[in-house]
Design a protein around this motif. Structure first.
Motif: not given
Ligand code: PLP
Length: 379
Positions: A48, A50, A135, A178, A181, A217-218, A255-258, A359
Motif C-alpha cells: 500500500a 500510501k 470492496r 480491509h 489498520s 492490510g491490517g 495489501e500491507p502498508g503499516r 503514515y
Molecule cells: C491503507 C490501505 C491498506 C494498507 O493498510 P495497512 O493497515 O497499513 O496495512 C491496504 N489496502 C487499502 C485499500 C488501503 O486503503
C-alpha cells in the motif's frame, strides 16, 4: 523500529541531520516484506503505497518482487517512474475521478477496486474489460485505526454489483475488504472471509466465477502494547480461507502498508520546551519539534501510541503531556494516555519516536505555521 537500531543510531550520530526527521532502515523494510512472503506464500503482495511512498522503498520492494496498491494518479506515476510494470499495480481506491481511471488504463493498469454502481459505470466507460473487485463493508472492531464506514458496501449489494460488472463488459474478478489498520483481533479475518465465500457461491449460481480474495492490510507495527506475531496473522487468514473455501482456494492478495514500513522508521525530534501550567502541577508539558501537523497525524484521538526513547531513560520518571510545536491547540500528541518521560529530560535533548515508518512523512501538512513537512532519509 522496535528497539535500538544500530544502523539508524550510527546515521544520526554521523550525519547530525536537522530535526525533526524520519530515518528509514531499508533492511528492516526488506525483512518485513520477506517475513510476510514466508508466512503467506500463496498471497501476492501489493504494498500500500500510501503508507510510505519514498522512492527508495518502492524501488527496493519492486526488486524483491512486490506489486503495488495505489490510490491516485500521482501514486500510479510514482510507481511507473520507478520502473514498476502496470501489470503489478492495483488501483485500490474506490473513489476515483473518471479521467484518472482513464489515465491509469492508458498506462496499462487493468486491476481496479469499486464499491458502488456509479464507480462501476465510470470503470465500464474508461477501463473496458478490466478486472474489477468489489470492496465490502466490515466492522473493523479491534483496530487502532479503523477504516470502516467510508469504504465498502453491503455484501448483498456487492453481489448485485459484480453481476452488473459482467453486464457492463468488465471482468468480475473478486472481493476485497480491509479489517482496519493496526488490527489486533485475529478473528476479524474469519468473519470477512466467510462473507466473501458466501458471495463466491451466490455468484457461481449465475455463472460468475470470482477468482480472487483481497484481504487488505491490517497487520501491525510495534507501538506501545503487544501485538500478535505475523505468523499468527498468516495462520488466522489461512485457517479462515480453508474453513470457508475448502480445497477450492481462490487467488489471494494482501495489501500491507503499516506492517512493511512501520517498524523500519525512527523520527528524531528535539525537545523545544518543558513547562508546567502551575507551580504545583505534577504534570510537565513537553513540547517537541514534531507534532500532529508535521508527521504524527495518527496521534489523532491518541489512536496510535508510539514508543519514545530519550537520552535520560533509566532515570526517575514523572507524568507528562506531550505536544507538538505549532500554534494549534489540537497539536497535542498525548494528554489522556499515560506517558511518563524522565524527569532529567532537558530542553535541546533529542528524542526518538519509534516505529514511525508508516503514515508519517506524507501525512504531514505542507507547512502549517512554517513548520516544514517531515524530511525522510532512507539508509
Ligand atoms: C491503507 C490501505 C491498506 C494498507 O493498510 P495497512 O493497515 O497499513 O496495512 C491496504 N489496502 C487499502 C485499500 C488501503 O486503503
Amino acid at each position: 523500529m522496535r528497539e535500538t537500531n544500530k544502523k539508524i543510531a550510527k546515521f544520526l550520530a554521523e550525519a547530525q541531520p536537522e530535526t525533526p526527521c524520519l530515518v528509514i532502515d531499508l533492511d528492516v523494510v526488506g525483512q518485513a516484506y520477506k517475513l510476510l512472503r514466508r508466512y503467506l506464500p500463496l498471497a501476492r503482495v501489493f504494498y500500500a503505497v500510501k503508507a510510505n511512498p519514498a522512492p527508495e522503498i518502492l524501488g527496493m520492494l519492486k526488486d524483491l518482487g512486490s506489486s503495488f496498491d495505489v490510490a491516485s494518479r500521482a501514486e500510479t506515476d510514482l510507481c511507473l517512474e520507478r520502473g514498476i510494470g502496470a501489470e503489478n499495480i492495483s488501483f485500490g481506491n474506490t473513489i476515483k475521478k473518471e479521467r484518472d481511471i482513464a489515465y491509469a488504463y492508458e498506462k496499462g493498469v487493468r486491476l481496479f477496486a469499486f464499491d458502488s454502481e456509479p464507480e462501476l459505470e465510470k470503470l465500464s466507460r474508461t477501463a473496458p474489460g478490466a478486472r474489477v473487485f468489489c470492496r465490502i463493508l466490515v466492522e473493523c472492531t479491534g483496530a487502532d485505526w479503523p477504516l470502516s464506514r467510508k469504504f465498502g458496501c453491503a455484501p448483498e449489494m456487492a453481489v448485485e454489483l459484480l453481476r452488473r460488472a459482467r453486464d457492463l463488459g468488465l471482468d468480475p474478478y473478486g472481493v476485497s475488504f480491509h479489517v482496519g489498520s493496526q488490527q489486533t483481533d485475529l478473528s476479524q479475518w474469519d468473519g470477512a472471509i466467510e462473507r466473501t465465500a458466501r458471495m463466491f457461491s451466490l455468484l457461481a449460481e449465475t455463472d460468475i466465477n470470482l477468482r480472487m480474495v483481497n484481504i487488505g492490510g491490517g497487520f501491525p507495527a510495534h507501538y506501545r502494547g503487544d501485538v500478535p506475531a505475523v505468523v499468527n496473522y498468516a495462520n488466522a487468514v489461512m485457517a479462515a480461507l480453508t474453513k470457508h473455501f475448502g480445497n477450492n482456494l481462490p487467488e489471494l492478495i494482501v495489501e500491507p502498508g503499516r506492517s512493511v514500513v512501520g517498524d523500519a522508521g525512527v523520527i528524531q525530534s528535539e525537545v523545544v520546551l518543558i513547562s508546567r501550567k502551575s507551580a504545583k502541577d505534577p504534570k510537565r508539558w513537553i513540547y517537541l519539534d514534531v507534532g500532529k501537523f508535521n508527521g504524527l497525524a495518527e496521534t489523532m484521538d491518541e489512536a496510535i501510541k508510539y514508543k519514545i526513547k530519550t537520552p535520560a531513560d533509566g532515570g526517575p520518571r514523572g507524568p507528562t503531556v506531550i505536544a507538538g510545536p505549532t500554534c494549534d491547540s489540537a497539536d497535542i500528541l498525548y494528554e489522556r494516555t499515560v506517558y511518563r518521560l524522565p524527569l532529567d529530560l532537558k530542553v535541546g535533548d533529542k528524542v526518538e519516536i519509534l516505529s514511525t515508518g508508516a503514515y508519517t512523512s506524507t501525512y504531514a501538512s505542507v507547512g502549517f505555521n512554517g513548520f516544514a513537512p517531515l524530511k525522510t532519509y532512507c539508509i
